[in-house]
Design a protein around this motif. Sequence first.
Motif, PDB file in Angstrom:
ATOM      1  N   LEU A  82       3.680 -13.359  15.422  1.00 19.01           N
ATOM      2  CA  LEU A  82       5.002 -13.635  14.880  1.00 19.01           C
ATOM      3  C   LEU A  82       4.913 -13.734  13.362  1.00 19.01           C
ATOM      4  O   LEU A  82       4.055 -14.465  12.841  1.00 19.01           O
ATOM      5  N   VAL A  83       5.776 -13.022  12.676  1.00 17.79           N
ATOM      6  CA  VAL A  83       5.761 -13.028  11.217  1.00 17.79           C
ATOM      7  C   VAL A  83       7.198 -12.981  10.714  1.00 17.79           C
ATOM      8  O   VAL A  83       8.082 -12.427  11.384  1.00 17.79           O
ATOM      9  N   GLN A  84       7.428 -13.546   9.555  1.00 18.27           N
ATOM     10  CA  GLN A  84       8.761 -13.493   8.964  1.00 18.27           C
ATOM     11  C   GLN A  84       9.006 -12.140   8.311  1.00 18.27           C
ATOM     12  O   GLN A  84       8.058 -11.452   7.887  1.00 18.27           O
ATOM     13  N   ALA A  85      10.271 -11.782   8.217  1.00 16.43           N
ATOM     14  CA  ALA A  85      10.630 -10.541   7.542  1.00 16.43           C
ATOM     15  C   ALA A  85      10.059 -10.545   6.127  1.00 16.43           C
ATOM     16  O   ALA A  85      10.085 -11.563   5.436  1.00 16.43           O
ATOM     17  N   GLY A  86       9.520  -9.400   5.743  1.00 23.90           N
ATOM     18  CA  GLY A  86       8.875  -9.272   4.444  1.00 23.90           C
ATOM     19  C   GLY A  86       7.391  -9.546   4.469  1.00 23.90           C
ATOM     20  O   GLY A  86       6.694  -9.270   3.491  1.00 23.90           O
ATOM     21  N   GLY A  87       6.918 -10.071   5.576  1.00 20.08           N
ATOM     22  CA  GLY A  87       5.506 -10.393   5.698  1.00 20.08           C
ATOM     23  C   GLY A  87       4.654  -9.205   6.106  1.00 20.08           C
ATOM     24  O   GLY A  87       5.134  -8.068   6.200  1.00 20.08           O
ATOM     25  N   SER A  88       3.371  -9.495   6.347  1.00 24.78           N
ATOM     26  CA  SER A  88       2.398  -8.452   6.671  1.00 24.78           C
ATOM     27  C   SER A  88       1.565  -8.846   7.886  1.00 24.78           C
ATOM     28  O   SER A  88       1.384 -10.038   8.171  1.00 24.78           O
ATOM     29  N   LEU A  89       1.086  -7.839   8.569  1.00 18.08           N
ATOM     30  CA  LEU A  89       0.136  -8.008   9.664  1.00 18.08           C
ATOM     31  C   LEU A  89      -0.802  -6.815   9.664  1.00 18.08           C
ATOM     32  O   LEU A  89      -0.411  -5.713   9.249  1.00 18.08           O
ATOM     33  N   ARG A  90      -2.016  -7.016  10.147  1.00 20.54           N
ATOM     34  CA  ARG A  90      -2.925  -5.904  10.356  1.00 20.54           C
ATOM     35  C   ARG A  90      -3.328  -5.860  11.810  1.00 20.54           C
ATOM     36  O   ARG A  90      -3.911  -6.813  12.334  1.00 20.54           O
ATOM     37  N   LEU A  91      -3.014  -4.768  12.446  1.00 21.12           N
ATOM     38  CA  LEU A  91      -3.419  -4.547  13.821  1.00 21.12           C
ATOM     39  C   LEU A  91      -4.754  -3.822  13.848  1.00 21.12           C
ATOM     40  O   LEU A  91      -5.030  -2.987  12.986  1.00 21.12           O
ATOM     41  N   SER A  92      -5.543  -4.144  14.848  1.00 24.66           N
ATOM     42  CA  SER A  92      -6.815  -3.463  15.069  1.00 24.66           C
ATOM     43  C   SER A  92      -6.843  -2.895  16.474  1.00 24.66           C
ATOM     44  O   SER A  92      -6.225  -3.443  17.392  1.00 24.66           O
TER      45      SER A  92
ATOM     46  N   SER B 212      10.358   5.961   9.470  1.00 22.72           N
ATOM     47  CA  SER B 212      10.788   4.555   9.474  1.00 22.72           C
ATOM     48  C   SER B 212       9.739   3.602   8.935  1.00 22.72           C
ATOM     49  O   SER B 212      10.061   2.469   8.557  1.00 22.72           O
ATOM     50  N   VAL B 213       8.483   4.042   8.872  1.00 25.93           N
ATOM     51  CA  VAL B 213       7.409   3.152   8.408  1.00 25.93           C
ATOM     52  C   VAL B 213       6.710   3.680   7.170  1.00 25.93           C
ATOM     53  O   VAL B 213       5.863   2.983   6.597  1.00 25.93           O
ATOM     54  N   LYS B 214       7.054   4.868   6.742  1.00 28.54           N
ATOM     55  CA  LYS B 214       6.380   5.485   5.599  1.00 28.54           C
ATOM     56  C   LYS B 214       6.546   4.618   4.365  1.00 28.54           C
ATOM     57  O   LYS B 214       7.630   4.145   4.052  1.00 28.54           O
ATOM     58  N   GLY B 215       5.427   4.381   3.676  1.00 27.53           N
ATOM     59  CA  GLY B 215       5.454   3.538   2.493  1.00 27.53           C
ATOM     60  C   GLY B 215       5.257   2.069   2.777  1.00 27.53           C
ATOM     61  O   GLY B 215       5.023   1.282   1.856  1.00 27.53           O
ATOM     62  N   ARG B 216       5.356   1.682   4.048  1.00 30.50           N
ATOM     63  CA  ARG B 216       5.166   0.272   4.422  1.00 30.50           C
ATOM     64  C   ARG B 216       3.924   0.068   5.285  1.00 30.50           C
ATOM     65  O   ARG B 216       3.295  -0.985   5.208  1.00 30.50           O
ATOM     66  N   PHE B 217       3.604   1.051   6.101  1.00 30.22           N
ATOM     67  CA  PHE B 217       2.457   0.953   7.013  1.00 30.22           C
ATOM     68  C   PHE B 217       1.358   1.910   6.554  1.00 30.22           C
ATOM     69  O   PHE B 217       1.643   2.987   6.037  1.00 30.22           O
ATOM     70  N   THR B 218       0.114   1.507   6.813  1.00 25.99           N
ATOM     71  CA  THR B 218      -1.035   2.361   6.511  1.00 25.99           C
ATOM     72  C   THR B 218      -1.993   2.374   7.690  1.00 25.99           C
ATOM     73  O   THR B 218      -2.418   1.309   8.146  1.00 25.99           O
TER      74      THR B 218
ATOM     75  N   LYS C   6     -17.474   1.317  13.156  1.00 23.98           N
ATOM     76  CA  LYS C   6     -17.098   0.153  13.953  1.00 23.98           C
ATOM     77  C   LYS C   6     -16.241   0.534  15.159  1.00 23.98           C
ATOM     78  O   LYS C   6     -15.749  -0.343  15.874  1.00 23.98           O
ATOM     79  N   ASN C   7     -16.028   1.836  15.348  1.00 26.28           N
ATOM     80  CA  ASN C   7     -15.187   2.295  16.470  1.00 26.28           C
ATOM     81  C   ASN C   7     -13.822   1.615  16.467  1.00 26.28           C
ATOM     82  O   ASN C   7     -13.310   1.203  17.524  1.00 26.28           O
ATOM     83  N   THR C   8     -13.228   1.509  15.298  1.00 24.71           N
ATOM     84  CA  THR C   8     -11.981   0.763  15.171  1.00 24.71           C
ATOM     85  C   THR C   8     -10.981   1.524  14.309  1.00 24.71           C
ATOM     86  O   THR C   8     -11.354   2.113  13.286  1.00 24.71           O
ATOM     87  N   VAL C   9      -9.727   1.475  14.733  1.00 31.27           N
ATOM     88  CA  VAL C   9      -8.627   2.002  13.937  1.00 31.27           C
ATOM     89  C   VAL C   9      -7.699   0.830  13.607  1.00 31.27           C
ATOM     90  O   VAL C   9      -7.558  -0.110  14.408  1.00 31.27           O
ATOM     91  N   TYR C  10      -7.104   0.892  12.431  1.00 25.54           N
ATOM     92  CA  TYR C  10      -6.275  -0.197  11.939  1.00 25.54           C
ATOM     93  C   TYR C  10      -4.865   0.289  11.635  1.00 25.54           C
ATOM     94  O   TYR C  10      -4.648   1.465  11.329  1.00 25.54           O
ATOM     95  N   LEU C  11      -3.943  -0.657  11.670  1.00 25.68           N
ATOM     96  CA  LEU C  11      -2.594  -0.395  11.187  1.00 25.68           C
ATOM     97  C   LEU C  11      -2.189  -1.575  10.322  1.00 25.68           C
ATOM     98  O   LEU C  11      -1.945  -2.670  10.827  1.00 25.68           O
ATOM     99  N   GLN C  12      -2.198  -1.350   9.015  1.00 22.95           N
ATOM    100  CA  GLN C  12      -1.765  -2.368   8.064  1.00 22.95           C
ATOM    101  C   GLN C  12      -0.266  -2.255   7.916  1.00 22.95           C
ATOM    102  O   GLN C  12       0.246  -1.192   7.521  1.00 22.95           O
ATOM    103  N   MET C  13       0.437  -3.328   8.217  1.00 22.55           N
ATOM    104  CA  MET C  13       1.899  -3.321   8.181  1.00 22.55           C
ATOM    105  C   MET C  13       2.383  -4.302   7.114  1.00 22.55           C
ATOM    106  O   MET C  13       2.009  -5.482   7.153  1.00 22.55           O
ATOM    107  N   SER C  14       3.182  -3.810   6.201  1.00 20.50           N
ATOM    108  CA  SER C  14       3.708  -4.643   5.123  1.00 20.50           C
ATOM    109  C   SER C  14       5.234  -4.506   5.082  1.00 20.50           C
ATOM    110  O   SER C  14       5.792  -3.597   5.675  1.00 20.50           O
ATOM    111  N   SER C  15       5.847  -5.428   4.346  1.00 21.39           N
ATOM    112  CA  SER C  15       7.312  -5.422   4.220  1.00 21.39           C
ATOM    113  C   SER C  15       7.970  -5.293   5.593  1.00 21.39           C
ATOM    114  O   SER C  15       8.886  -4.486   5.795  1.00 21.39           O
ATOM    115  N   LEU C  16       7.513  -6.104   6.509  1.00 21.67           N
ATOM    116  CA  LEU C  16       7.992  -5.993   7.888  1.00 21.67           C
ATOM    117  C   LEU C  16       9.459  -6.362   7.996  1.00 21.67           C
ATOM    118  O   LEU C  16       9.958  -7.243   7.278  1.00 21.67           O
ATOM    119  N   LYS C  17      10.125  -5.677   8.929  1.00 19.23           N
ATOM    120  CA  LYS C  17      11.543  -5.872   9.174  1.00 19.23           C
ATOM    121  C   LYS C  17      11.749  -6.286  10.627  1.00 19.23           C
ATOM    122  O   LYS C  17      10.926  -5.971  11.488  1.00 19.23           O
TER     123      LYS C  17
END
Length: 125
Positions: free
Chosen positions: A11-21, A63-69, A76-87
């Motif tokens: 759970l994150v507030q709007a405008g916040g960030s999360l990183r998924l692995s 919809s996520v271009k410029g906000r997600f990477t 490490k056999n891992t893929v990430y999704l960095q999410m910023s400026s969440l809505k």
Amino acid sequence: QVQLVESGGGLVQAGGSLRLSCAASGRTFSSYVMGWFRQAPGKEREFVAVISWSGSRTYYADSVKGRFTISRDNAKNTVYLQMSSLKPEDTAVYYCAARTAPYNSNTYPYEYDYWGQGTQVTVSS
């Protein structure tokens, strides 16, 4: 066979960030195209981002271009999704997926062979 396990949701507030692995089992992770999708309640699963096996090519939903990477660490056999400026509209269950065929900016779920169980992302307003 590949097993994918997502983590990092919450759970994150709007405008916040999360990183998924997404951690993958198996020796051939570095040969897979990896994608992220999401599914909100009552909606179809939709494409978010995809990355080639080397990480040199990526493609994003508008919809996520410029906000997600999307990125990956093959050691490490891992893929990430960095999410910023969440809505609030980013709220969904997020899934990672692996594709054994070559990269082609793959945006449809049927193009992927393996899926994780998903991780919930909730963005409060």
